[in-house]
Design an enzyme around this catalytic site. Sequence first.
Site, PDB file in Angstrom:
ATOM      1  N   THR B  23      -1.243   2.332   1.047  1.00 33.09           N
ATOM      2  CA  THR B  23       0.003   2.525   0.029  1.00 33.09           C
ATOM      3  C   THR B  23       0.298   1.070   0.906  1.00 33.09           C
ATOM      4  O   THR B  23       1.155   0.520   2.422  1.00 33.09           O
ATOM      5  CB  THR B  23       0.847   3.395  -0.620  1.00 33.09           C
ATOM      6  OG1 THR B  23       0.973   2.902  -1.601  1.00 33.09           O
ATOM      7  CG2 THR B  23       2.039   3.217   0.105  1.00 33.09           C
ATOM      8  N   CYS B  29      10.794   1.306  -3.151  1.00 32.34           N
ATOM      9  CA  CYS B  29       9.901   2.356  -3.779  1.00 32.34           C
ATOM     10  C   CYS B  29      10.088   3.260  -2.227  1.00 32.34           C
ATOM     11  O   CYS B  29       9.757   2.370  -0.759  1.00 32.34           O
ATOM     12  CB  CYS B  29       7.798   2.409  -3.792  1.00 32.34           C
ATOM     13  SG  CYS B  29       8.527   1.524  -5.547  1.00 32.34           S
ATOM     14  N   HIS B  46       3.489   7.334  -3.415  1.00 27.47           N
ATOM     15  CA  HIS B  46       3.855   6.409  -3.435  1.00 27.47           C
ATOM     16  C   HIS B  46       5.217   6.512  -4.526  1.00 27.47           C
ATOM     17  O   HIS B  46       5.075   6.614  -5.860  1.00 27.47           O
ATOM     18  CB  HIS B  46       3.156   5.140  -4.469  1.00 27.47           C
ATOM     19  CG  HIS B  46       3.867   3.753  -3.776  1.00 27.47           C
ATOM     20  ND1 HIS B  46       2.819   2.417  -3.313  1.00 27.47           N
ATOM     21  CD2 HIS B  46       5.106   3.860  -4.000  1.00 27.47           C
ATOM     22  CE1 HIS B  46       3.542   1.761  -3.127  1.00 27.47           C
ATOM     23  NE2 HIS B  46       4.894   1.989  -4.458  1.00 27.47           N
TER      24      HIS B  46
END
Lengths: 205, 161
Positions: B23, B29, B46
Amino acid sequence: MSAFLELTESQLDALREIGTIGAGNGATALSVMMGKRIHMTVPEIKIIPFTEVTEALGGAEQVVAGLFTTTTGQAPCNILFVLPIESARVLVDILMGRPLGTTAELDALDKSALAEVANVVSGAYLNSLSSFTKLDFIPSVPAIAIDMAGAILDTVLAQAGTIGDHALLLETEFSAIKEKITGQFFLLPEQGSLEKILESIGVTG
Amino acid sequence: MAKIIKIGMADLNVAKCPDILQTAGLGSCVGVCLWDSITKIGGLAHIMLPYSTQARSVGNEAKFADTAIPLLVKQMENLGALRQRLVAKIAGGAQMFSFYSGNDIMRIGERNAEAVKETLAKLKIKLLAEDVGGNYGRTIEFYTETGKLYIRTINVGEKII
């Protein structure tokens, strides 16, 4: 289901119109500040699922300068001004009166010059939004981050995540062709703000 | 040949050895990686927000720590992983912008990391390593073959946890 997907065509048109005038004011303010002619595109409304948002904006790992302003008032919004790092350097060269191509690393003063650009553009944009809607938008001092586009966006979009699964981005591109500067300007209404803006201009359906 | 499986914001996926879960551009995040060392099954989520209970609508479960992690566990079990063997590594949760005034959005990274840790503890999944906080973005790659997590940044180099 996201609230943004329920917007009618006439509401989208109204938002596009507000964006056009706001961005026009922003571009004019930037032109005056820089002493250069700044072009802008007609704003585009993008309603994108979060999972696709960073790819839609040119790749999560692209290094950019992100200038982030929040507004308080009756309809709080977030504003994000994104410049590819190369454009940010050229912009700083012009602002600081250096020959183009001089700036490599952005120092504290350079960053504050960029923050001032965001301040001027956002201020002009918000002024027009305010006169349209008769709502107050009180901007914060812009905060700056130079990092991966994805990392900057996910922070800014986190708030939108409490509303739905899509981001609504009112996007305008600014450019100075000769100097090869491009930038994207996004208006992101917070929860409830979009409804208030549409209501204030009488486009409720 | 190992495939690289890319995961977007508010998304999750699972993979078997030798595939790699990636990711890109984690800011506030948090990337949560779970691994079963025997079956070499891995999962990556994520995560965007701490708790689904604070949201107006839940919608996508992969968005919140408290709903994404149980969903990830379930998908790994479906692939053949054993829940009791799962271990975790996490990265992200940065504070990308610093404002002079205290604004709640600024603490979102920290709150995400806290919520992830609480959810892992509740599910009795051991947290082996973490690289959270700071003010910079991270791209992560999770190797299902070794359970190693590679972390790339723009300004502070790379590391493996």
